[in-house]
Write an enzyme that holds these catalytic residues in place. Sequence first.
Site, mmCIF file in Angstrom:
data_model
loop_
_atom_site.group_PDB
_atom_site.id
_atom_site.type_symbol
_atom_site.label_atom_id
_atom_site.label_comp_id
_atom_site.label_asym_id
_atom_site.label_seq_id
_atom_site.Cartn_x
_atom_site.Cartn_y
_atom_site.Cartn_z
ATOM 1 N N TYR A 181 81.685 75.184 38.809
ATOM 2 C CA TYR A 181 80.901 74.192 37.820
ATOM 3 C C TYR A 181 81.074 74.390 36.446
ATOM 4 O O TYR A 181 81.264 75.657 35.941
ATOM 5 C CB TYR A 181 79.212 74.109 38.377
ATOM 6 C CG TYR A 181 78.561 75.327 37.885
ATOM 7 C CD1 TYR A 181 77.813 75.369 36.645
ATOM 8 C CD2 TYR A 181 78.420 76.351 38.978
ATOM 9 C CE1 TYR A 181 77.147 76.525 36.279
ATOM 10 C CE2 TYR A 181 77.784 77.454 38.585
ATOM 11 C CZ TYR A 181 76.889 77.573 37.305
ATOM 12 O OH TYR A 181 76.211 78.783 37.065
ATOM 13 N N CYS A 182 80.687 73.555 35.520
ATOM 14 C CA CYS A 182 80.810 73.538 34.013
ATOM 15 C C CYS A 182 79.876 72.643 33.416
ATOM 16 O O CYS A 182 79.205 71.810 34.321
ATOM 17 C CB CYS A 182 82.135 73.593 33.468
ATOM 18 S SG CYS A 182 83.103 71.896 33.917
ATOM 19 N N THR A 183 79.940 72.299 32.225
ATOM 20 C CA THR A 183 78.893 71.204 31.443
ATOM 21 C C THR A 183 79.245 69.854 32.003
ATOM 22 O O THR A 183 78.319 69.284 32.420
ATOM 23 C CB THR A 183 79.109 71.546 29.995
ATOM 24 O OG1 THR A 183 79.047 72.754 29.538
ATOM 25 C CG2 THR A 183 77.777 70.560 29.480
#
Length: 258
Positions: A181-183
């Site tokens: 996951y990331c922004t």
Amino acid sequence: MSILNISAYRFVSLDDLPALRTRVLAQCEALELKGTILLAPEGINLFLAGSRDAIDAFLAWLREDSRFAGLEAKESVSDDVPFKRMRVRLKKEIITLRQPTIRPEGGRAPAVDPATLKRWLDQGHDDDGHEVVLLDTRNTYETDVGMFPHAVDYRIASFTELPAALADDQSRYDGKTVVSYCTGGIRCEKAVLHMQDIGMQRVFQLEGGILKYFEEVGGAHWHGDCFVFDERGAVDKALEPAPISPPDAGDGTKATST
């Protein structure tokens, strides 16, 4: 007046970058938008702020180009414009990993939607009974603002450090389902493509990243806020501004990623 903030990206082959930059910048300026758009041979990455009408007009204009027809944006609102100016920049990559064998436009990485991830976390395993391991692909200053508490956090200073970190720790993920996951989705998608390249199994990206997770399922299982790359500094689980001091990119502007 409420300001609409959007972030979006699309991996797609672009070969007319200087001319495209000129057209995109002219359209943004005509609509009085502020923010940053990155263009590279592998695609587009954008962060924009303005009125709802102006943002909608820009996206409609951009999607007239068939290469961007499928571009989807994550939205949040603020009282003020969180950018000082409008920039359209040409880059070698829209998110730098320095792994030239990865060709994101060749096919999307496997993804899990926010509702499914929440269900997996609620029940403690995926739908096939495999343990779920969350992998945070962001930089240290971002994870310090907020993260999934039990996620793997390699404390990297740059996304380019992730391949080496994975190479030294690959056995951790054997027999498990991995969700990166990331922004906003761009880093976690590229990370999954790399993980597939090195032979990792059952690897997924969180569709739309943390921002889409907040939008669709709230902040379940999340601790803290989410760092964003504009003057707001961060947003909370309701996608409301939660200001911190964004890091400097080294050229007098704020760092940019998603």
